[in-house]
Design a protein around this motif. Structure first.
Motif, PDB file in Angstrom:
ATOM      1  N   TYR A  31      20.208   8.716  -9.031  1.00  0.00           N
ATOM      2  CA  TYR A  31      19.261   7.623  -8.822  1.00  0.00           C
ATOM      3  C   TYR A  31      19.529   6.458  -9.771  1.00  0.00           C
ATOM      4  O   TYR A  31      19.356   5.291  -9.396  1.00  0.00           O
ATOM      5  CB  TYR A  31      17.829   8.133  -8.945  1.00  0.00           C
ATOM      6  CG  TYR A  31      17.417   8.938  -7.742  1.00  0.00           C
ATOM      7  CD1 TYR A  31      17.232   8.326  -6.511  1.00  0.00           C
ATOM      8  CD2 TYR A  31      17.244  10.319  -7.816  1.00  0.00           C
ATOM      9  CE1 TYR A  31      16.877   9.051  -5.386  1.00  0.00           C
ATOM     10  CE2 TYR A  31      16.884  11.056  -6.695  1.00  0.00           C
ATOM     11  CZ  TYR A  31      16.707  10.418  -5.485  1.00  0.00           C
ATOM     12  OH  TYR A  31      16.364  11.142  -4.368  1.00  0.00           O
ATOM     13  N   THR A  42      13.177   4.442  -7.749  1.00  0.00           N
ATOM     14  CA  THR A  42      14.453   3.830  -7.389  1.00  0.00           C
ATOM     15  C   THR A  42      14.357   2.917  -6.177  1.00  0.00           C
ATOM     16  O   THR A  42      14.926   1.817  -6.173  1.00  0.00           O
ATOM     17  CB  THR A  42      15.505   4.928  -7.137  1.00  0.00           C
ATOM     18  OG1 THR A  42      15.569   5.779  -8.284  1.00  0.00           O
ATOM     19  CG2 THR A  42      16.869   4.320  -6.884  1.00  0.00           C
ATOM     20  N   SER A  43      13.654   3.342  -5.144  1.00  0.00           N
ATOM     21  CA  SER A  43      13.549   2.503  -3.946  1.00  0.00           C
ATOM     22  C   SER A  43      12.840   1.191  -4.245  1.00  0.00           C
ATOM     23  O   SER A  43      13.201   0.141  -3.703  1.00  0.00           O
ATOM     24  CB  SER A  43      12.811   3.254  -2.835  1.00  0.00           C
ATOM     25  OG  SER A  43      13.571   4.345  -2.387  1.00  0.00           O
ATOM     26  N   THR A  93      15.474  -1.033  -6.227  1.00  0.00           N
ATOM     27  CA  THR A  93      16.539  -1.656  -5.440  1.00  0.00           C
ATOM     28  C   THR A  93      15.992  -2.750  -4.526  1.00  0.00           C
ATOM     29  O   THR A  93      16.636  -3.789  -4.346  1.00  0.00           O
ATOM     30  CB  THR A  93      17.301  -0.608  -4.612  1.00  0.00           C
ATOM     31  OG1 THR A  93      16.395   0.113  -3.769  1.00  0.00           O
ATOM     32  CG2 THR A  93      18.044   0.356  -5.521  1.00  0.00           C
ATOM     33  N   ARG A  94      14.812  -2.544  -3.978  1.00  0.00           N
ATOM     34  CA  ARG A  94      14.222  -3.594  -3.141  1.00  0.00           C
ATOM     35  C   ARG A  94      13.856  -4.814  -3.988  1.00  0.00           C
ATOM     36  O   ARG A  94      14.024  -5.962  -3.557  1.00  0.00           O
ATOM     37  CB  ARG A  94      12.998  -3.054  -2.402  1.00  0.00           C
ATOM     38  CG  ARG A  94      13.360  -2.124  -1.245  1.00  0.00           C
ATOM     39  CD  ARG A  94      12.115  -1.503  -0.630  1.00  0.00           C
ATOM     40  NE  ARG A  94      12.410  -0.778   0.589  1.00  0.00           N
ATOM     41  CZ  ARG A  94      12.778   0.503   0.635  1.00  0.00           C
ATOM     42  NH1 ARG A  94      12.910   1.190  -0.500  1.00  0.00           N
ATOM     43  NH2 ARG A  94      13.020   1.097   1.787  1.00  0.00           N
ATOM     44  N   GLN A 148      19.436  -5.942   2.573  1.00  0.00           N
ATOM     45  CA  GLN A 148      18.545  -5.395   3.582  1.00  0.00           C
ATOM     46  C   GLN A 148      18.797  -6.124   4.898  1.00  0.00           C
ATOM     47  O   GLN A 148      18.949  -7.345   4.911  1.00  0.00           O
ATOM     48  CB  GLN A 148      17.083  -5.544   3.161  1.00  0.00           C
ATOM     49  CG  GLN A 148      16.765  -4.800   1.870  1.00  0.00           C
ATOM     50  CD  GLN A 148      15.311  -4.934   1.462  1.00  0.00           C
ATOM     51  OE1 GLN A 148      14.454  -4.212   1.942  1.00  0.00           O
ATOM     52  NE2 GLN A 148      15.040  -5.862   0.559  1.00  0.00           N
ATOM     53  N   ASP A 190      15.064   1.949   6.047  1.00  0.00           N
ATOM     54  CA  ASP A 190      13.941   2.588   5.357  1.00  0.00           C
ATOM     55  C   ASP A 190      13.866   4.073   5.694  1.00  0.00           C
ATOM     56  O   ASP A 190      13.596   4.914   4.823  1.00  0.00           O
ATOM     57  CB  ASP A 190      12.626   1.905   5.747  1.00  0.00           C
ATOM     58  CG  ASP A 190      12.494   0.502   5.166  1.00  0.00           C
ATOM     59  OD1 ASP A 190      13.201   0.187   4.190  1.00  0.00           O
ATOM     60  OD2 ASP A 190      11.671  -0.274   5.696  1.00  0.00           O
ATOM     61  N   ILE A 216      16.686   6.013   3.826  1.00  0.00           N
ATOM     62  CA  ILE A 216      16.386   6.185   2.404  1.00  0.00           C
ATOM     63  C   ILE A 216      15.335   7.273   2.204  1.00  0.00           C
ATOM     64  O   ILE A 216      15.472   8.137   1.328  1.00  0.00           O
ATOM     65  CB  ILE A 216      15.933   4.847   1.793  1.00  0.00           C
ATOM     66  CG1 ILE A 216      17.124   3.878   1.723  1.00  0.00           C
ATOM     67  CG2 ILE A 216      15.325   5.052   0.404  1.00  0.00           C
ATOM     68  CD1 ILE A 216      16.752   2.466   1.318  1.00  0.00           C
ATOM     69  N   ASP A 254      15.902  11.029   0.319  1.00  0.00           N
ATOM     70  CA  ASP A 254      15.061  11.531  -0.767  1.00  0.00           C
ATOM     71  C   ASP A 254      14.412  12.865  -0.409  1.00  0.00           C
ATOM     72  O   ASP A 254      14.335  13.779  -1.238  1.00  0.00           O
ATOM     73  CB  ASP A 254      13.973  10.514  -1.106  1.00  0.00           C
ATOM     74  CG  ASP A 254      14.514   9.294  -1.829  1.00  0.00           C
ATOM     75  OD1 ASP A 254      15.622   9.367  -2.387  1.00  0.00           O
ATOM     76  OD2 ASP A 254      13.820   8.255  -1.834  1.00  0.00           O
ATOM     77  N   HIS A 294      21.912   4.134  -1.594  1.00  0.00           N
ATOM     78  CA  HIS A 294      21.127   5.342  -1.825  1.00  0.00           C
ATOM     79  C   HIS A 294      21.938   6.605  -1.546  1.00  0.00           C
ATOM     80  O   HIS A 294      21.827   7.597  -2.272  1.00  0.00           O
ATOM     81  CB  HIS A 294      19.882   5.313  -0.933  1.00  0.00           C
ATOM     82  CG  HIS A 294      18.638   5.778  -1.612  1.00  0.00           C
ATOM     83  ND1 HIS A 294      17.905   4.989  -2.468  1.00  0.00           N
ATOM     84  CD2 HIS A 294      17.989   6.963  -1.573  1.00  0.00           C
ATOM     85  CE1 HIS A 294      16.860   5.666  -2.916  1.00  0.00           C
ATOM     86  NE2 HIS A 294      16.896   6.870  -2.392  1.00  0.00           N
TER      87      HIS A 294
END
Length: 217
Positions: free
Chosen positions: A15, A67-68, A71-72, A84, A95, A98, A102, A167
């Motif tokens: 991550y 993490t998500s 990164t966004r 994106q 989405d 990702i 996870d 990811h």
């Protein structure tokens, strides 16, 4: 003067590497700060992440974990190539990928297969064949799903890199370092083509936590 960007993370964490890939793709100047989540953490770090995990991004006074979210934020906050997709369908697929990684890929691919077939033997630690076998079995469904996505052409194409690629790539890199993982990937032709394209990118090489150790052996 721009606010400084710091990424607090553990070099071996997939991550942490996900976040680093996003920062590098956006060409964001940043400093990495090593934090071992398996060691005793300082009170200062727990103020950044009360759950004691990695990574954490700080951008000036702004602090962010998960993490998500990191990164966004990186994609939205900094200039450079968009990470994106623009269409609603492609963005939704990104989405979904990702979230699926996870929920269904991280544990079997990284914590079971990669950890017990590559990571632990590399460091001379005890490993479990049962964990490897269980991880390989659990990985079948998520590999099949990701193969369908890679063949669909919205994301995981290996050409237009998105946050979905960021990811998945660190986890796939660990997974295929185990011969069993490499063999499990190979029947999934679209996903294998994706990995063949992504695995040679410079950003994967410069974020490889084992590169220095391998070179010194």
């Amino acid at each position: 003067m721009a606010d400084p960007v710091h990424l607090h993370g553990y070099r071996y964490s997939v991550y942490n590497r996900v976040a680093r890939l996003a920062l590098l793709l956006k060409k964001v100047e940043h400093q990495t700060i090593e934090v071992n989540p398996f060691a005793e953490l300082s009170e200062a770090y727990l103020m950044l992440h009360p759950f004691g995990r990695v990574p954490v991004l700080t951008h000036g006074a702004f602090k962010l974990f998960e993490t998500s979210a990191i990164t966004r934020y990186v994609d939205r906050a900094f200039k450079g190539r968009a990470l994106q997709p623009e269409t609603a369908a492609a963005l939704a697929r990104m989405d979904q990928v990702i979230a699926a990684i996870d929920a269904y890929a991280y544990w079997p691919m990284v914590r079971q297969v990669a950890s017990h077939a590559f990571f632990r033997p590399y460091f001379g630690e005890q490993s479990s064949r049962e964990e490897v076998d269980a991880g390989l079995e659990a990985s079948k469904t998520v590999l099949a799903f990701l193969d369908v996505v890679a063949g669909e052409g919205e994301v995981l194409t290996g050409r237009d890199i998105t946050l979905a690629d960021c990811h998945l790539a660190p986890m796939m890199d660990y997974f295929v370092r185990a011969e069993e993982g490499k063999a499990a990937l190979s029947p999934h032709l679209a996903l294998q083509r994706w990995w063949d394209r992504v695995s040679v990118l410079d950003i994967l090489r410069v974020t490889d936590p084992f590169a220095t150790q391998t070179a010194s052996k």
